[in-house]
Design a protein around this motif. Structure first.
Motif, PDB file in Angstrom:
ATOM      1  N   PRO A 197      38.010  -2.990  10.558  1.00 25.38           N
ATOM      2  CA  PRO A 197      36.668  -3.125  11.184  1.00 25.38           C
ATOM      3  C   PRO A 197      35.764  -2.475  10.129  1.00 25.38           C
ATOM      4  O   PRO A 197      35.776  -1.710   9.287  1.00 25.38           O
ATOM      5  N   SER A 198      34.417  -2.959  10.379  1.00 22.36           N
ATOM      6  CA  SER A 198      33.187  -2.708   9.595  1.00 22.36           C
ATOM      7  C   SER A 198      31.992  -2.687  10.246  1.00 22.36           C
ATOM      8  O   SER A 198      32.004  -3.078  11.481  1.00 22.36           O
ATOM      9  N   LEU A 199      31.140  -1.975   9.753  1.00 19.04           N
ATOM     10  CA  LEU A 199      29.967  -1.427  10.729  1.00 19.04           C
ATOM     11  C   LEU A 199      28.727  -1.736   9.436  1.00 19.04           C
ATOM     12  O   LEU A 199      28.701  -1.112   8.509  1.00 19.04           O
ATOM     13  N   ARG A 200      28.041  -2.918   9.823  1.00 17.96           N
ATOM     14  CA  ARG A 200      27.043  -3.478   9.017  1.00 17.96           C
ATOM     15  C   ARG A 200      25.829  -3.797   9.594  1.00 17.96           C
ATOM     16  O   ARG A 200      25.577  -3.782  11.113  1.00 17.96           O
ATOM     17  N   LEU A 201      24.865  -4.016   8.757  1.00 22.06           N
ATOM     18  CA  LEU A 201      23.608  -4.589   9.408  1.00 22.06           C
ATOM     19  C   LEU A 201      23.525  -6.055   9.485  1.00 22.06           C
ATOM     20  O   LEU A 201      24.293  -6.885   8.758  1.00 22.06           O
ATOM     21  N   GLU A 202      22.673  -6.726  10.354  1.00 21.69           N
ATOM     22  CA  GLU A 202      22.577  -8.123  10.410  1.00 21.69           C
ATOM     23  C   GLU A 202      21.706  -8.476   9.445  1.00 21.69           C
ATOM     24  O   GLU A 202      20.566  -8.732   9.231  1.00 21.69           O
ATOM     25  N   GLU A 203      22.347  -8.683   8.410  1.00 16.52           N
ATOM     26  CA  GLU A 203      21.730  -8.785   6.866  1.00 16.52           C
ATOM     27  C   GLU A 203      20.730 -10.110   6.957  1.00 16.52           C
ATOM     28  O   GLU A 203      19.672 -10.359   6.304  1.00 16.52           O
ATOM     29  N   VAL A 204      21.160 -11.375   7.444  1.00 13.23           N
ATOM     30  CA  VAL A 204      20.686 -12.445   7.465  1.00 13.23           C
ATOM     31  C   VAL A 204      19.308 -12.388   8.290  1.00 13.23           C
ATOM     32  O   VAL A 204      18.181 -12.807   7.841  1.00 13.23           O
ATOM     33  N   LYS A 205      19.477 -11.757   9.464  1.00  7.55           N
ATOM     34  CA  LYS A 205      18.082 -11.527  10.162  1.00  7.55           C
ATOM     35  C   LYS A 205      17.370 -10.722   9.587  1.00  7.55           C
ATOM     36  O   LYS A 205      15.971 -10.817   9.435  1.00  7.55           O
ATOM     37  N   ALA A 206      17.738  -9.737   8.859  1.00  7.64           N
ATOM     38  CA  ALA A 206      16.963  -8.679   8.116  1.00  7.64           C
ATOM     39  C   ALA A 206      16.075  -9.458   6.959  1.00  7.64           C
ATOM     40  O   ALA A 206      14.750  -9.410   6.901  1.00  7.64           O
ATOM     41  N   GLY A 207      16.522 -10.577   6.302  1.00  4.64           N
ATOM     42  CA  GLY A 207      15.858 -11.211   5.163  1.00  4.64           C
ATOM     43  C   GLY A 207      14.953 -12.023   5.996  1.00  4.64           C
ATOM     44  O   GLY A 207      13.932 -12.377   5.290  1.00  4.64           O
ATOM     45  N   PHE A 208      15.344 -12.743   7.226  1.00  2.00           N
ATOM     46  CA  PHE A 208      14.587 -13.675   7.629  1.00  2.00           C
ATOM     47  C   PHE A 208      13.328 -13.030   8.330  1.00  2.00           C
ATOM     48  O   PHE A 208      12.136 -13.442   8.234  1.00  2.00           O
ATOM     49  N   LEU A 209      13.544 -11.641   8.789  1.00  5.91           N
ATOM     50  CA  LEU A 209      12.235 -10.938   9.265  1.00  5.91           C
ATOM     51  C   LEU A 209      11.155 -10.654   8.462  1.00  5.91           C
ATOM     52  O   LEU A 209       9.724 -10.854   8.747  1.00  5.91           O
ATOM     53  N   ALA A 210      11.778 -10.236   7.250  1.00  6.70           N
ATOM     54  CA  ALA A 210      10.764  -9.958   6.028  1.00  6.70           C
ATOM     55  C   ALA A 210      10.110 -11.172   5.461  1.00  6.70           C
ATOM     56  O   ALA A 210       8.714 -11.292   5.285  1.00  6.70           O
ATOM     57  N   ALA A 211      10.846 -12.262   5.166  1.00  7.57           N
ATOM     58  CA  ALA A 211      10.152 -13.508   4.685  1.00  7.57           C
ATOM     59  C   ALA A 211       9.287 -14.079   5.665  1.00  7.57           C
ATOM     60  O   ALA A 211       8.002 -14.497   5.344  1.00  7.57           O
ATOM     61  N   ASP A 212       9.718 -14.184   6.830  1.00 13.90           N
ATOM     62  CA  ASP A 212       8.676 -15.047   7.962  1.00 13.90           C
ATOM     63  C   ASP A 212       7.404 -14.235   7.960  1.00 13.90           C
ATOM     64  O   ASP A 212       6.417 -14.870   8.142  1.00 13.90           O
ATOM     65  N   HIS A 213       7.458 -12.945   7.889  1.00 12.14           N
ATOM     66  CA  HIS A 213       6.300 -12.131   8.031  1.00 12.14           C
ATOM     67  C   HIS A 213       5.404 -12.328   7.056  1.00 12.14           C
ATOM     68  O   HIS A 213       4.139 -12.549   7.284  1.00 12.14           O
ATOM     69  N   LEU A 214       5.905 -12.316   5.726  1.00 16.48           N
ATOM     70  CA  LEU A 214       5.103 -12.588   4.552  1.00 16.48           C
ATOM     71  C   LEU A 214       4.502 -14.023   4.597  1.00 16.48           C
ATOM     72  O   LEU A 214       3.224 -14.176   4.138  1.00 16.48           O
ATOM     73  N   ALA A 215       5.364 -15.138   4.994  1.00 14.54           N
ATOM     74  CA  ALA A 215       4.820 -16.406   5.060  1.00 14.54           C
ATOM     75  C   ALA A 215       3.726 -16.737   5.979  1.00 14.54           C
ATOM     76  O   ALA A 215       2.999 -17.248   5.792  1.00 14.54           O
ATOM     77  N   ARG A 216       4.336 -16.410   7.282  1.00 13.34           N
ATOM     78  CA  ARG A 216       3.465 -16.520   8.453  1.00 13.34           C
ATOM     79  C   ARG A 216       2.086 -15.816   8.591  1.00 13.34           C
ATOM     80  O   ARG A 216       1.040 -16.350   8.790  1.00 13.34           O
ATOM     81  N   VAL A 217       2.184 -14.438   8.334  1.00 19.98           N
ATOM     82  CA  VAL A 217       1.159 -13.580   8.719  1.00 19.98           C
ATOM     83  C   VAL A 217       0.339 -13.666   7.356  1.00 19.98           C
ATOM     84  O   VAL A 217      -1.049 -13.640   7.321  1.00 19.98           O
ATOM     85  N   HIS A 218       0.765 -13.654   6.110  1.00 20.06           N
ATOM     86  CA  HIS A 218      -0.061 -13.440   4.812  1.00 20.06           C
ATOM     87  C   HIS A 218       0.157 -14.719   4.096  1.00 20.06           C
ATOM     88  O   HIS A 218      -0.646 -14.745   2.915  1.00 20.06           O
ATOM     89  N   HIS A 219       0.491 -15.757   4.557  1.00 19.53           N
ATOM     90  CA  HIS A 219       0.576 -17.152   3.938  1.00 19.53           C
ATOM     91  C   HIS A 219       1.074 -17.055   2.420  1.00 19.53           C
ATOM     92  O   HIS A 219       0.600 -17.745   1.584  1.00 19.53           O
ATOM     93  N   ALA A 220       2.096 -16.185   2.146  1.00 21.76           N
ATOM     94  CA  ALA A 220       2.670 -15.948   0.888  1.00 21.76           C
ATOM     95  C   ALA A 220       3.685 -17.197   0.601  1.00 21.76           C
ATOM     96  O   ALA A 220       4.173 -17.679   1.639  1.00 21.76           O
ATOM     97  N   ARG A 221       3.901 -17.922  -0.608  1.00 20.22           N
ATOM     98  CA  ARG A 221       4.486 -18.948  -0.932  1.00 20.22           C
ATOM     99  C   ARG A 221       5.494 -18.838  -1.944  1.00 20.22           C
ATOM    100  O   ARG A 221       6.391 -19.553  -2.086  1.00 20.22           O
ATOM    101  N   ARG A 222       5.234 -18.002  -2.882  1.00 16.38           N
ATOM    102  CA  ARG A 222       6.261 -17.826  -4.147  1.00 16.38           C
ATOM    103  C   ARG A 222       6.712 -16.322  -3.800  1.00 16.38           C
ATOM    104  O   ARG A 222       6.049 -15.388  -4.319  1.00 16.38           O
ATOM    105  N   PHE A 223       8.118 -16.484  -3.911  1.00 18.77           N
ATOM    106  CA  PHE A 223       8.762 -15.251  -3.336  1.00 18.77           C
ATOM    107  C   PHE A 223       9.675 -14.955  -4.325  1.00 18.77           C
ATOM    108  O   PHE A 223      10.353 -15.684  -5.018  1.00 18.77           O
ATOM    109  N   VAL A 224       9.931 -13.633  -4.489  1.00 21.85           N
ATOM    110  CA  VAL A 224      11.065 -13.125  -5.417  1.00 21.85           C
ATOM    111  C   VAL A 224      11.722 -11.890  -4.783  1.00 21.85           C
ATOM    112  O   VAL A 224      11.202 -11.170  -3.612  1.00 21.85           O
ATOM    113  N   TYR A 225      13.100 -12.034  -4.997  1.00 21.25           N
ATOM    114  CA  TYR A 225      14.043 -11.069  -4.281  1.00 21.25           C
ATOM    115  C   TYR A 225      14.492 -10.023  -5.422  1.00 21.25           C
ATOM    116  O   TYR A 225      14.995 -10.368  -6.481  1.00 21.25           O
TER     117      TYR A 225
END
Length: 338
Positions: A147-175
Motif C-alpha cells: 500500500p502507498s499513499l500518494r498525490l495525483e501527480e499527473v493532475k498536479a502537473g496538468f493544473l499548474a501548466a494549464d493555468h499558466l498557458a490558458r490564463v497567462h498565455h505562457a508558452r516556454r516552460f521549465v520544470y
C-alpha cells in the motif's frame, strides 16, 4: 515501586490504579487525582518495556521521511503525530536524506524498538522494508507493490501548466527541481506536457533536477538564470524552490520579461512571500493524518488497499501573474478560464 504500592498508598484497588494509568474506566475525578498524587509522591514511573511484553504492543509508530527540515515533511509529521497521539501512540520520526543505505539502517532500528506500524517515504534506489508490522509508503510508490499513499501527480502537473498557458498565455516552460529518477517529478512533467498539447506553440524547453531544499533551490535558480534559455513559465518541484527562484528573479528583474512561477506543496508560508506564491496544494498535514489513521486501522485489522490518492488543487496567488487578491482554489481545468 509497583502499581500495587501506588494503589495501597491511594487507598484504591490495583485495577483502579491501572485504569487511571491507562485513562480508561469509570472513576471519579477525585479518585484519579488521588492516584496521580500517589504516583508522584512515591516516584512511580510506568515501565513501558514491561507493558510491551504483556500486550505485544510498544505504543510507537514509525515515520521515516527523506528530510524533516523540508517544510512539506515537517507539516506531514505534525499531522501524523496529531492522529497518533489522539490514539495514545508516540511517533518516532527520522530522516534518510534519500539515501538507500541510511534507510536500511533506520528501518533496522525501527524493528528493534519495535514500532507497531511504519509509514515511510521510500529513498531512491532502496529495497522494500522487511517488517512484520503494518507498513505504508508515502509520497512515492512502494517498491514491492504494498500500500502507498500518494498525490495525483499527473493532475498536479496538468493544473499548474494549464493555468499558466490558458490564463497567462505562457508558452516556454521549465520544470525546476526534484531528484533525478524520482517518479513524482516524472509524473508531474507528464501532466505538464499533457496540458501543453492543447496550446499551439507551447513547449517544455528544459527540466533541471536538483535537491528539494533551500540550498537546492538557490543552486537550481542560479543554474537556470546562468543559461541562455528563454522562458516565461517555471513549475517548481516545491514551494521552497519557488521561493529561491522568485528571490533570484527579483535581483535580476531589470530587462527581463515577466515569468510565471508555480510551486508544489501548498505551504502556509507561501501566502506570506512577496509575491505570494501560487502553488499546487497537496495537503501535507492531511497526508500525515491519513497515513497515521491507516496504520491505526491496520493494527485493528482494517486494512484498505489500494488507498485513494490525494487530490491536488491550485492555490492561485500572485507569483503566476495573477492579481494579488484573496487566494483562489482551483480544483479542475474547467475552473481555469476566469
Amino acid at each position: 515501586m509497583t502499581l500495587q504500592d501506588v494503589a495501597e498508598h491511594a487507598g484504591v484497588s490495583r485495577a483502579a490504579a491501572s485504569m487511571v494509568l491507562r485513562e480508561t474506566g469509570r472513576l471519579s475525578e477525585e479518585t484519579r487525582i488521588r492516584v496521580r498524587q500517589s504516583m508522584e509522591s512515591l516516584g512511580y514511573i510506568y515501565h513501558r518495556g514491561a507493558a510491551t511484553l504483556r500486550t505485544n504492543r510498544s505504543g510507537l509508530l514509525g515515520l521515516v521521511l527523506t528530510d524533516i527540515s523540508n517544510p512539506f515533511f515537517s507539516s506531514m509529521a505534525l499531522g501524523f503525530e496529531e492522529v497518533a497521539a489522539a490514539a495514545g501512540f508516540m511517533t518516532m520520526v527520522t530522516s534518510t536524506y534519500d539515501e538507500a543505505g541510511r534507510q536500511e539502517r533506520v528501518l533496522r532500528t525501527m524493528r528493534e524498538y519495535p514500532v507497531d506500524g511504519l509509514a515511510y517515504a521510500p529513498a531512491l534506489g532502496s529495497a522494500a522494508p522487511s517488517v512484520s508490522v503494518p507498513t505504508l509508503a508515502i509520497t512515492r510508490r512502494s517498491q514491492d507493490g504494498s500500500p502507498s499513499l500518494r498525490l495525483e501527480e499527473v493532475k498536479a502537473g496538468f493544473l499548474a501548466a494549464d493555468h499558466l498557458a490558458r490564463v497567462h498565455h505562457a508558452r516556454r516552460f521549465v520544470y525546476l527541481g526534484g531528484p533525478e529518477g524520482a517518479v513524482p517529478g516524472q509524473e508531474r512533467v507528464e501532466g505538464l506536457q499533457q496540458a501543453l498539447s492543447a496550446f499551439p506553440g507551447a513547449e517544455l524547453i528544459a527540466v533541471l533536477r536538483g535537491k528539494t531544499s533551500a540550498q537546492g533551490g538557490i543552486d537550481l535558480a542560479n543554474r537556470l538564470l546562468s543559461t541562455n534559455i528563454s522562458f516565461d513559465a517555471v513549475l517548481c518541484h516545491s514551494d521552497v524552490i519557488a521561493y529561491a527562484l522568485l528571490h533570484a528573479l527579483r535581483t535580476q528583474e531589470a530587462g527581463r520579461k515577466p515569468v510565471g512561477v508555480i510551486g508544489f506543496d501548498g505551504l502556509p508560508e507561501s501566502a506570506l512571500f512577496n509575491p505570494a506564491v501560487t502553488s499546487v496544494a497537496v495537503g501535507p498535514e492531511e497526508m500525515g493524518r491519513r497515513a497515521a489513521q491507516w496504520l491505526l486501522d491496520a493494527l485493528d485489522g482494517n486494512i484498505q488497499s489500494p488507498l485513494a490518492p490525494i487530490e491536488p488543487h491550485l492555490q492561485v496567488r500572485g507569483s503566476c501573474g495573477c492579481a494579488e487578491t484573496e487566494t483562489l482554489d482551483v480544483r479542475s481545468a474547467s475552473q481555469l478560464a476566469f
